[in-house]
Design an enzyme around this catalytic site. Structure first.
Site, short mmCIF file in Angstrom:
data_model
loop_
_atom_site.label_atom_id
_atom_site.label_comp_id
_atom_site.label_asym_id
_atom_site.label_seq_id
_atom_site.Cartn_x
_atom_site.Cartn_y
_atom_site.Cartn_z
N LYS A 26 0.86 -1.19 0.00
CA LYS A 26 0.00 0.00 0.00
C LYS A 26 0.89 1.24 0.00
O LYS A 26 1.81 1.35 0.81
CB LYS A 26 -0.87 0.01 1.27
CG LYS A 26 -2.36 0.12 1.02
CD LYS A 26 -3.10 0.19 2.34
CE LYS A 26 -4.58 0.22 2.13
NZ LYS A 26 -5.32 0.38 3.40
O1 G3P Z 1 -8.61 0.94 4.53
C1 G3P Z 1 -8.90 2.27 4.86
C2 G3P Z 1 -9.86 2.30 6.01
O2 G3P Z 1 -9.35 1.51 7.07
C3 G3P Z 1 -10.13 3.70 6.50
O3 G3P Z 1 -11.37 3.65 7.14
O4 G3P Z 1 -13.20 4.44 8.64
O5 G3P Z 1 -10.78 5.09 9.07
O6 G3P Z 1 -12.02 6.07 7.13
P1 G3P Z 1 -11.86 4.87 8.06
#
Ligand code: G3P
Length: 217
Positions: A83
């Site tokens: 990533k």
């Molecule tokens: O893979 C990206 C994800 O983990 C981000 O999620 O909810 O932190 O925006 P969030």
């Protein structure tokens, strides 16, 4: 649509992976921090459990170091996807690593122009963060739709990996918009199956069957 889990919680991952319908996993530095597990041990456990693509993020800021980190990560397991952040340095590292057949997931994508750059840089996946866009009252699903249209226009092979998923509606809307993958937190994944009419219907079937006095076995 492929279902990835977005988690480092090994117990939850194992529980849901036993369904046989999980196609991969994504992690990020925040999820790794939350796991409170030594990094190498955690990645080994995750890659032993999930046989599909497992995204692990570099943390360097310049492309030279990102490339070094990416090569090291790719050697940790055969299903590692590296990533990289949506920065010029991340795109340079993506170009280099994709040319030596290391699969790349460009993360923190919030616009169509960024998604275009990811495809041009040879990314295997691009991760539009739909939940964080919704947090700013911007339609994250519309972004998925526009990326899909652009990628189709030019037959780009980069896969759209809908990320930052907060609700089961995000999953279904991402599917309708044509995302190739949805990476879903376990707590959201568990809600995909629930519907009160299903519960009610099963209750009635079971009750009527009991009243019939019949047996199958
Ligand atoms: O893979 C990206 C994800 O983990 C981000 O999620 O909810 O932190 O925006 P969030």
């Amino acid at each position: 649509m492929q279902f990835f889990l977005d988690s480092t919680d090994l117990e939850e991952i194992k529980r849901l992976n036993s369904l046989g319908i999980i196609d991969g996993l994504t992690t990020n530095p925040s999820l790794i921090y939350k796991s409170k597990t030594p990094f190498k041990l955690l990645i080994k456990k995750l890659c032993d459990e999930i046989l599909g693509p497992v995204s692990v993020e570099t943390v360097a800021e310049n492309s030279k170091q990102m490339i070094k980190e990416g090569i090291k990560l790719s050697k940790m397991a055969k299903n590692i996807v590296v990533k990289l952040p949506m920065t010029w340095e991340g795109l340079k590292a993506c170009r280099e690593l994709s040319m030596i057949d290391i699969k790349i997931n460009i993360t923190l994508c919030f616009s169509t122009s960024q998604a275009l750059l990811a495809a041009k840089a040879g990314a295997t996946y691009v991760s539009p963060f739909i939940g964080r866009l919704d947090d700013e009252n911007i339609d994250g699903i519309e972004l998925i739709r526009q990326i899909k249209k652009i990628y189709n226009n030019y037959s780009y092979s980069t896969k759209i990996l809908a990320a930052s998923i907060r609700t089961k509606n995000h999953v279904t809307q991402s599917a309708l918009a044509g995302a190739d993958v949805a990476t879903i937190p376990p707590k959201v994944f568990s809600t995909l199956i629930s519907h009160n009419q299903t519960d009610r219907g099963l209750e009635i079937f079971n009750s009527d069957w009991a009243k019939s006095g019949q047996k199958i076995l």
